[in-house]
Write an enzyme that holds these catalytic residues in place. Structure first.
Site, PDB file in Angstrom:
ATOM      1  N   GLU A 200       0.826  -1.219   0.000  1.00  0.00           N
ATOM      2  CA  GLU A 200       0.000   0.000   0.000  1.00  0.00           C
ATOM      3  C   GLU A 200       0.858   1.265   0.000  1.00  0.00           C
ATOM      4  O   GLU A 200       0.746   2.141   0.861  1.00  0.00           O
ATOM      5  CB  GLU A 200      -0.971  -0.012   1.185  1.00  0.00           C
ATOM      6  CG  GLU A 200      -2.002  -1.126   1.047  1.00  0.00           C
ATOM      7  CD  GLU A 200      -3.152  -1.058   2.032  1.00  0.00           C
ATOM      8  OE1 GLU A 200      -2.998  -0.434   3.091  1.00  0.00           O
ATOM      9  OE2 GLU A 200      -4.214  -1.624   1.735  1.00  0.00           O
ATOM     10  N   GLU A 386      -5.659  -8.313  -1.369  1.00  0.00           N
ATOM     11  CA  GLU A 386      -6.377  -8.134  -0.096  1.00  0.00           C
ATOM     12  C   GLU A 386      -7.823  -7.797  -0.404  1.00  0.00           C
ATOM     13  O   GLU A 386      -8.089  -6.918  -1.244  1.00  0.00           O
ATOM     14  CB  GLU A 386      -5.796  -6.974   0.727  1.00  0.00           C
ATOM     15  CG  GLU A 386      -4.464  -7.232   1.338  1.00  0.00           C
ATOM     16  CD  GLU A 386      -4.010  -6.116   2.283  1.00  0.00           C
ATOM     17  OE1 GLU A 386      -4.861  -5.467   2.923  1.00  0.00           O
ATOM     18  OE2 GLU A 386      -2.798  -5.905   2.357  1.00  0.00           O
TER      19      GLU A 386
END
Ligand code: BG6
Length: 492
Positions: A200, A386
């Site tokens: 991320e 995810e």
């Protein structure tokens, strides 16, 4: 069949949230080791010691932007509970956990390697025992035909680099990171094929994730520039070490819709979405996009670059885009619009969509929308690394955990992914639901916020014997994988 025969089905976790063994096997400390638990709307705390020897603690906001005063060092207080220290103890349970993943039919498992387990203070000292631990984990996975998918850096940095070098604001950290990455890429070159450099990358900020003591745009973007260079160097190096490596970037994808068709709201959504696209533009296309350079000018951000940095970034573009997808938000210029919690930031409420127990907006169709948009823009394979629902699971009196809400969430998202493949022609490599076994929540530090197919008896007060039990979703996901995503029906 929508998905290819070699589609990657598995689950995902991150070291600091499941591994534990924080002081075992020669591991050094990381910034996330000094983060306490928190709760819903109750911030986690960073604990530190000032130059004068005084203990302090400061709250970490929803974007995990912890702060500690200049000159202070992160420290562990003896009277405080730190959930990541034991996490869910994969360190001692990995054989049992991997056997359960194999039973579900995983053919891949996304995990991260801990920088401070390999290089205890983040510099040039290598901890052979740490390397051996991951050798054992990868061997165990491969024995079941499970491909490891490895994130080289998931949200943390060795504490020493944060305390002594101000983390990623120092250019030197590029070399330390590349050394660490080279060590793992070479060591595991025959065991791991799929890699991602930074988890991320588009939301990294503050002391916990970057080791920086100031979080103003100048410091933040300079740190991000160092990360871009480090990542690009690692991508190039990885391809030299093993040309078969597939090395990806990883972004948090939280799409934003305009609240209304007022052009101002539409422009606000463009601005919001660009904040993420910037990272994909740099890491996939290999250049700083003009809209960001203009923003830097307006904000008086001056990135210091060394000669050759832009060429490094251009040469080190990634092979695929990995991303997390949990929720969407909306953009508006209305200052009174209703807010709701979000993944690492406060979002706006979408009147057409429901929210999870932790306030995150549930939007399966949004996944199809972003898959199409990202693929149209970048034309590289996409990997959903995810996706999942954080919920408060209860053990029934007969010992079962009936998580039908999780089955419904995952079913709807897999359906949307399938439509993106079948109807929009998007190339999706794989799908690894988040927290496939219960782990510590990154945002809240809680165990109570569970994502897994496997329940772990570990609780927020530090009790629990770490025993594992299958939830109802375990058998459902096994059926999904066995049918290569064709059978999404419930197991009743
Ligand atoms: C992602 C992170 O942002 O969201 C994970 O990569 C994190 O580390 C996940 O756990 C879910 O967030 P949370 O706060 O519910 O754990």
């Amino acid at each position: 069949m929508a998905f290819s025969k070699d589609f990657l089905w598995g689950g995902a976790v991150a070291g600091n949230q499941y591994e534990g063994g924080f002081q075992e096997g020669g591991r050094g400390l990381s910034t996330l080791d000094v983060l306490t638990g928190g709760g819903y709307r109750k911030p986690r705390m960073v604990t530190y010691r000032t130059k004068e020897g005084i203990y302090g603690e400061s709250p970490v906001d929803s974007s995990m932007t912890g702060k500690i005063p200049q000159g202070a060092v992160g420290c562990i207080r003896p009277d405080t509970f730190y959930p990541s220290h034991m996490a869910t103890d994969f360190y001692h349970h990995y054989k049992e956990d991997i056997a359960l993943f194999a039973e579900m039919g995983f053919n891949c498992f996304r995990m991260s390697v801990s920088w401070s387990r390999i290089c205890p203070n983040g510099m040039y000292e290598i901890n052979e025992e740490g390397l051996k631990f991951y050798d054992q984990v990868f061997d165990e996975l491969l024995q079941y035909g499970i491909e490891p998918v490895v994130t080289i850096n998931h949200f943390e940095m060795p504490l020493y680099l944060a305390d002594h070098l101000d983390g990623w604001s120092s250019r030197e950290v590029i070399d330390y990171f590349v050394f660490y990455a080279r060590t793992v890429l070479e060591r595991y070159k025959d065991k791991v094929k799929y890699w991602m450099t930074f988890n991320e990358i588009n939301v990294l900020s503050g002391w916990c994730q970057l080791g920086i003591h100031k979080n103003d745009p100048q410091t933040l973007y300079q740190a991000h520039h160092h990360i871009f260079v480090a990542s690009a160097k690692v991508v190039e190096l990885g391809h030299e070490i093993n040309p078969d490596f597939k090395i990806g970037m990883m972004a948090a994808v939280i799409p934003s819709y305009p609240m209304t068709c007022r052009p101002e709201d539409v422009m606000e959504a463009v601005r919001f979405n660009r904040a993420r696209e910037f990272y994909m533009d740099v890491q996939v296309k290999g250049y700083y996009p003009s809209y960001k350079l203009k923003e830097f000018e307006r904000e008086h951000v001056r990135i210091h670059m060394e000669p050759g940095d832009l060429e490094i970034i251009q040469k080190g573009t990634v092979d695929f885009i990995g991303f997390s997808y949990y929720m969407s938000t909306v953009s508006t210029t209305d200052p009174d619009a209703e807010q709701t919690e979000g993944n690492q930031f406060m979002a706006f409420k979408n009147p057409y969509l429901k929210t999870s127990d932790w306030g995150w907006t549930v939007d399966p169709l949004g996944l199809r929308i972003v898959l199409s948009q990202i693929y149209d823009r970048y034309h590289v394979p996409l990997f959903i690394v995810e996706n999942g629902l954080g919920a408060n699971d209860e053990i029934e009196t007969d010992g079962s955990v009936i998580d039908d809400y999780r089955i419904a969430y995952l079913r709807d998202h897999i359906m949307a992914m399938k439509q993106a493949v079948e109807l929009d022609g998007v190339e999706v490599m794989g799908y690894t639901p988040w927290g496939c076994i219960d782990i510590v929540s990154a945002g809240t530090g809680e165990m109570k916020k569970r994502y897994g197919f496997i329940y772990v008896e570990r609780y927020d007060d530090g009790t629990g014997d770490f025993s594992r039990r299958k939830k109802r979703s375990f058998d459902w996901y096994r059926k999904v994988i066995a049918s290569n995503g064709e059978d999404l029906s419930d197991c009743n």
